[in-house]
Design an enzyme around this catalytic site. Structure first.
Site, PDB file in Angstrom:
ATOM      1  N   ASP A 196       0.718  -1.070  -0.064  1.00  0.00           N
ATOM      2  CA  ASP A 196       0.081   0.078   0.131  1.00  0.00           C
ATOM      3  C   ASP A 196       1.003   0.999   0.028  1.00  0.00           C
ATOM      4  OD1 ASP A 196      -2.282  -1.364   0.205  1.00  0.00           O
ATOM      5  OD2 ASP A 196      -3.215   0.005   1.608  1.00  0.00           O
ATOM      6  N   LYS A 218      -1.010   1.812  -7.797  1.00  0.00           N
ATOM      7  CA  LYS A 218      -1.063   1.985  -9.494  1.00  0.00           C
ATOM      8  C   LYS A 218      -2.113   1.099  -9.906  1.00  0.00           C
ATOM      9  CE  LYS A 218       3.769   2.781 -10.101  1.00  0.00           C
ATOM     10  NZ  LYS A 218       4.922   2.176  -9.573  1.00  0.00           N
ATOM     11  N   MET A 333      -7.939   9.395   9.577  1.00  0.00           N
ATOM     12  CA  MET A 333      -8.507   9.716   8.245  1.00  0.00           C
ATOM     13  C   MET A 333      -9.557  11.017   8.399  1.00  0.00           C
ATOM     14  SD  MET A 333      -9.077   5.780   6.372  1.00  0.00           S
ATOM     15  CE  MET A 333     -10.087   5.151   7.819  1.00  0.00           C
TER      16      MET A 333
END
Ligand code: SAH
Length: 416
Positions: A196, A218, A333
């Site tokens: 990750d 990607k 987050m």
């Protein structure tokens, strides 16, 4: 007799009686290794250290709470004389000699029939160093050998274990030193590493050249398309006979979708194991000098994802209830939604002066901490241009760590 070298041997002690005479610090150092070898450990001593007492409590050793009697060695295969009384150790030695039981002497190696080597383990290999009664030198040599095996300097490389399957490895918060020994080992044993964005990147540089590295950043965009693709990659590679490491920042089960991968593997019949990682909501504040709990200040800490704002239809967090908690809140987050979260906490009754620390890029070279309060959080985040990844700590523990800014925090508990 003294001039002969020792004859090294790896004793297999599982289910065999080993008697340790003495309950002090020498015994305390030896007993766990005997337990690890599966031995049936009997400690004979009028008193033992609290650590040994703990092992007695958990049933891992048997304690005979008294002085040594020769007959203690009747059923023994091996014994360690570890009292600080030379005359007792001498009696143990003699009783052992009579019974042909090998005996280690903590006080006088020349009077012993066995020596304990300095030992270390790496990758299924035990290194045992027997110095000529120079324990510190032996320990240093042991350390050097094990270190060189870890680094691959010593040709300890063997045929890579070819048991296919998936290992979920938590890489810790970012500093490459903060991965576990088991995690690093799994990584170095992998054929395929699926990494990750937040996984400690520096560790990937150490991978052998023939390892396939799949960079999740990607893969196709979109949260669910990406996760489906990851599941497909790890399952396919494992079914093709590869050892796959799914490598993430922190711990794979803390907002890491790790269990979805476990389920995908199980459904495909792929063996899957887990190596936990140091999770960022605890370790990032710690490295920044902020404890998530503190005696008399916070009796709980609550870790919450802020990826959805309060009131969002998909949110599973009851923010009004969170606001009424008195302990530490750790928000992850949450940079983008922090202003709305602060508003919800204030609306729910948390004080506007509640201290807040925002730790950005924790444990990494660019780490910085922005101090704020619930009332001023939105303004401060904007002014300081805070970008993810960041951990937001809310509560008095922040003031405990930063009294210069917030003043001293009174403790509700006194004494010890
Ligand atoms: N599985 C990870 C968390 C993944 S969610 C773990 O156990 O730590 C991603 C969030 O983790 C980021 O938005 C941030 O809030 C937090 N995070 C992870 N690493 C961090 C770091 N080094 N510094 C600050 N926050 C971090």
């Amino acid at each position: 007799m003294d001039d002969f070298p020792t004859y090294p041997s790896g004793l297999r002690l599982a289910d065999r009686r080993v008697v340790v005479v003495g309950g002090g610090h020498v015994a305390q150092r030896r007993v766990p290794q005997l337990i690890a070898a599966g031995a049936e450990v009997h400690v004979v001593a009028p008193e033992v250290t609290p650590a040994i007492e703990g092992l007695v409590g958990s049933g891992e050793v048997t304690w005979h709470e008294r002085g040594f009697a020769d007959t203690d060695l009747d059923e023994a295969w091996y014994c360690i004389a570890a009292t600080d009384l030379p005359e007792v150790n001498e009696r143990v030695s003699r009783a052992a000699e009579e019974r042909r039981v090998f005996c280690v002497r903590a006080d006088d190696a020349t009077r012993a029939t066995a020596w304990t080597p300095a030992t270390g383990r790496h990758d299924g290999i035990t290194v045992a160093v027997l110095g000529n009664r120079e324990p510190q030198r032996s320990a240093r040599i042991r350390d050097e050998i094990v270190e060189q095996m870890r680094e691959g300097v010593l040709a300890a490389r063997r045929q890579r274990r070819r048991t296919p399957g998936v290992v979920l490895v938590g890489g810790g918060p970012g500093d490459p030193e903060l991965i576990s020994v088991a995690g690093r080992k799994a990584l170095m044993d992998a054929d395929v590493v699926v990494a990750d964005r937040l996984a400690p990147r520096e560790l990937l540089g150490d991978l052998p050249a023939d390892v396939e590295l799949v960079d999740v950043a990607k893969l196709p965009r979109g949260r669910s398309a990406q996760q489906e693709e990851i599941n497909r990659v790890i399952v396919d590679r494992a079914l093709a006979g590869k050892r796959v490491v799914r490598f993430k920042g922190g711990d794979n089960f803390v907002f890491g979708r790790g269990y979805e991968e476990v389920i995908a593997c199980r459904e495909a019949g792929v063996p899957v194991t887990v190596v936990p990682g140091l999770t960022s909501p605890v370790s990032v504040p710690a490295v920044a000098g902020i404890p998530v709990t503190h005696r008399g200040v916070a009796h709980e800490f609550t870790v919450i994802s802020g990826h959805l704002p309060p009131g969002h239809p998909d949110s599973l967090t009851e923010w009004s209830a969170v606001a009424r908690l008195r302990g530490t809140l750790v928000l992850m987050m949450a940079v983008q939604n922090a202003p709305l979260i602060a508003e919800a906490l204030l609306a729910g009754g948390r004080a506007p002066t509640t201290p807040v620390a925002v730790v950005c890029d924790g444990t990494m070279p660019g780490e910085r901490t922005v101090l704020s309060t619930l009332a001023t959080l939105a303004v401060d985040l904007e002014a300081e241009q805070v970008k993810p990844p960041a951990i937001i700590v809310v509560g008095d523990v922040v003031a405990v760590a930063h009294p210069e800014r917030f003043g001293a925090v009174p403790s509700t508990e006194e004494g010890d």
